[in-house]
Design a protein around this motif. Sequence first.
Motif, mmCIF file in Angstrom:
data_model
loop_
_atom_site.group_PDB
_atom_site.id
_atom_site.type_symbol
_atom_site.label_atom_id
_atom_site.label_comp_id
_atom_site.label_asym_id
_atom_site.label_seq_id
_atom_site.Cartn_x
_atom_site.Cartn_y
_atom_site.Cartn_z
ATOM 1 N N LEU A 257 1.015 -1.138 -0.051
ATOM 2 C CA LEU A 257 -0.105 0.021 0.011
ATOM 3 C C LEU A 257 0.810 1.359 0.092
ATOM 4 C CD1 LEU A 257 -2.643 -1.167 2.571
ATOM 5 C CD2 LEU A 257 -3.107 -0.719 -0.013
ATOM 6 N N LYS A 258 1.916 1.140 0.578
ATOM 7 C CA LYS A 258 2.970 2.351 0.529
ATOM 8 C C LYS A 258 3.386 2.559 -0.723
ATOM 9 C CE LYS A 258 7.099 4.110 2.990
ATOM 10 N NZ LYS A 258 8.055 3.956 4.123
ATOM 11 N N LYS A 259 3.670 1.289 -1.635
ATOM 12 C CA LYS A 259 4.205 1.386 -2.796
ATOM 13 C C LYS A 259 3.086 2.172 -3.897
ATOM 14 C CE LYS A 259 7.073 0.460 -6.267
ATOM 15 N NZ LYS A 259 8.401 1.028 -6.395
ATOM 16 N N ALA A 260 2.177 1.894 -3.725
ATOM 17 C CA ALA A 260 0.640 2.335 -4.282
ATOM 18 C C ALA A 260 -0.126 3.179 -3.534
ATOM 19 C CB ALA A 260 0.180 1.190 -5.257
ATOM 20 N N PRO A 261 0.278 4.121 -3.135
ATOM 21 C CA PRO A 261 -0.674 5.170 -2.210
ATOM 22 C C PRO A 261 -2.000 5.469 -2.890
ATOM 23 C CG PRO A 261 1.266 6.333 -3.166
ATOM 24 C CD PRO A 261 1.355 5.044 -3.407
ATOM 25 N N GLY A 262 -3.148 5.535 -2.158
ATOM 26 C CA GLY A 262 -4.379 5.947 -2.751
ATOM 27 C C GLY A 262 -5.297 4.731 -3.267
ATOM 28 N N MET A 263 -4.560 3.256 -2.975
ATOM 29 C CA MET A 263 -5.248 2.319 -3.513
ATOM 30 C C MET A 263 -5.486 1.426 -2.350
ATOM 31 S SD MET A 263 -3.307 1.435 -7.032
ATOM 32 C CE MET A 263 -4.496 0.851 -7.814
ATOM 33 N N LYS A 264 -6.544 0.250 -2.703
ATOM 34 C CA LYS A 264 -6.956 -0.601 -1.666
ATOM 35 C C LYS A 264 -6.716 -1.980 -1.994
ATOM 36 C CE LYS A 264 -10.851 2.164 0.232
ATOM 37 N NZ LYS A 264 -12.362 2.417 0.293
ATOM 38 N N TYR A 283 0.181 -8.778 -4.203
ATOM 39 C CA TYR A 283 -1.019 -7.994 -3.632
ATOM 40 C C TYR A 283 -1.538 -7.205 -4.684
ATOM 41 C CZ TYR A 283 1.018 -8.696 1.001
ATOM 42 O OH TYR A 283 1.468 -9.440 2.126
ATOM 43 N N PHE A 284 -2.747 -7.547 -4.963
ATOM 44 C CA PHE A 284 -3.459 -6.730 -6.307
ATOM 45 C C PHE A 284 -4.419 -5.828 -5.641
ATOM 46 C CE2 PHE A 284 -2.542 -10.788 -8.068
ATOM 47 C CZ PHE A 284 -2.162 -10.500 -9.510
ATOM 48 N N LEU A 285 -3.988 -4.693 -5.956
ATOM 49 C CA LEU A 285 -4.564 -3.473 -5.251
ATOM 50 C C LEU A 285 -5.326 -2.668 -6.578
ATOM 51 C CD1 LEU A 285 -1.198 -1.593 -3.778
ATOM 52 C CD2 LEU A 285 -3.030 -3.312 -2.904
ATOM 53 N N ARG A 286 -6.389 -1.998 -6.080
ATOM 54 C CA ARG A 286 -7.419 -1.508 -6.964
ATOM 55 C C ARG A 286 -7.632 0.164 -6.446
ATOM 56 N NH1 ARG A 286 -12.088 -1.002 -4.171
ATOM 57 N NH2 ARG A 286 -12.521 -2.462 -2.256
ATOM 58 N N GLY A 287 -8.194 0.942 -7.451
ATOM 59 C CA GLY A 287 -8.527 2.161 -7.234
ATOM 60 C C GLY A 287 -10.019 2.485 -6.532
ATOM 61 N N ASN A 288 -10.116 3.725 -6.401
ATOM 62 C CA ASN A 288 -11.342 3.898 -5.670
ATOM 63 C C ASN A 288 -12.509 4.373 -6.348
ATOM 64 O OD1 ASN A 288 -10.058 3.851 -3.011
ATOM 65 N ND2 ASN A 288 -8.975 5.460 -3.518
ATOM 66 N N THR A 289 -12.408 4.684 -7.803
ATOM 67 C CA THR A 289 -13.627 5.011 -8.709
ATOM 68 C C THR A 289 -13.980 3.819 -9.239
ATOM 69 O OG1 THR A 289 -12.189 5.310 -10.836
ATOM 70 C CG2 THR A 289 -12.116 7.329 -8.961
ATOM 71 N N PRO A 290 -15.391 4.091 -10.053
ATOM 72 C CA PRO A 290 -15.847 2.986 -10.424
ATOM 73 C C PRO A 290 -15.133 2.235 -11.766
ATOM 74 C CG PRO A 290 -17.701 4.655 -10.446
ATOM 75 C CD PRO A 290 -16.132 4.887 -10.195
ATOM 76 N N LEU A 291 -14.431 2.972 -12.468
ATOM 77 C CA LEU A 291 -13.353 2.538 -13.435
ATOM 78 C C LEU A 291 -12.262 1.900 -12.776
ATOM 79 C CD1 LEU A 291 -12.784 1.902 -16.439
ATOM 80 C CD2 LEU A 291 -11.851 4.087 -16.605
#
Length: 383
Positions: A257-264, A283-291
Amino acid sequence: MRAKTLQRWSWVHTWSSLICTVFMLLLCLTGLPLIFHHEIGHLLGTEVEAPAMPSDTPRMSLDKALEVARAQFPDRVPQYASQPEDSEDIWFVTMTPTPAPTDDYRSVAVDARTGALLAEPRADRGFMWVMFKLHVDLFAGLPGKLFLGLMGLLLLVAIVSGVALYGPFMRKLEFGSVRRERRASVKWLDLHNLLGIVTLVWLFVVGATGMINTWADLLIKFWQHDQLSALLAPYAGQPTVPLAERASVQQGLDAALKKAPGMKLSFVAFPGTAYSSPHHHTYFLRGNTPLTSRLLQPVLVDAKTAQVTAAPALPWYLTALLVSQPLHFGDYGGRPMQIVWAVLDLASILVLGSGLYLWLRKRRAASRPGRRASVVTADGVGA
């Protein structure tokens, strides 16, 4: 369009449609409940929900959730861990005999705040599981997926050829005409053409995205061979990191999460699984918008040291796969999108069923002694 060209398009449309129609009907029928799988799960009582607690209730580490899961199945290893998109109050942990892909898995739902065992949901049984397996691979694994992908390709051919025939057919008719005064076969033909044009774009999109989804296993293997192999060169020849030698999974998550801030976090793939390597927690991270919530960013963390070793961008073909999945089931636009998808699914069932009915009626007419088959010409007049 010349008569000979029209005849060729008609032949292509007839046979591409006939070959795929039964399977497309099956996919439409099984896909309908899958559009509302969460709602049906709530009705059937199979959806896991965490008890209500204050929003500021502290959450335990992922390592504690894994301990709870391993205590339920001590003879298994964790394969994946994830949280629902709409809640961070539950950890779902998939336990299998080995890290390798298998259908022999058990799922454990753990309260992310208290560590309490919420449920051991079984996704490999029941009505929705049967619908899912029929829709995805016909209970035949990868060969079943590829076969359905071929049927999806034939559907696209049938759609394109149907569009080529629609112009000449409607030349002397108003758009949307249904000649109710004519015999049943003509009325069904008009209805078939009308619904076919109405559902044209949707059916093409769903057919194309469904075809892409059938390639998922092959695309992931190609990604591993094409990109991950170079990243994993320093680990060549080393065995899968055993459980006893793995670092804290929560520490690795914090580093990702530190490597990709703003993602979940979307999900964690453990060493040796299809979505990871023998030496990493991925770890597969995703963004916060619908897309961006559908576009994943993999972060590879060394399973022994919990240090980030790589965060490669997904190639275009996996991005296309990720975008196609929610588009296929219409689960990215809330309830209104689900209703639209369901209505269009029902209309597609009518298109496929009416096409099959018209062909069978024509065959019966042609087989009767002393009668010739009724042929509908390009101008819509029965001969």
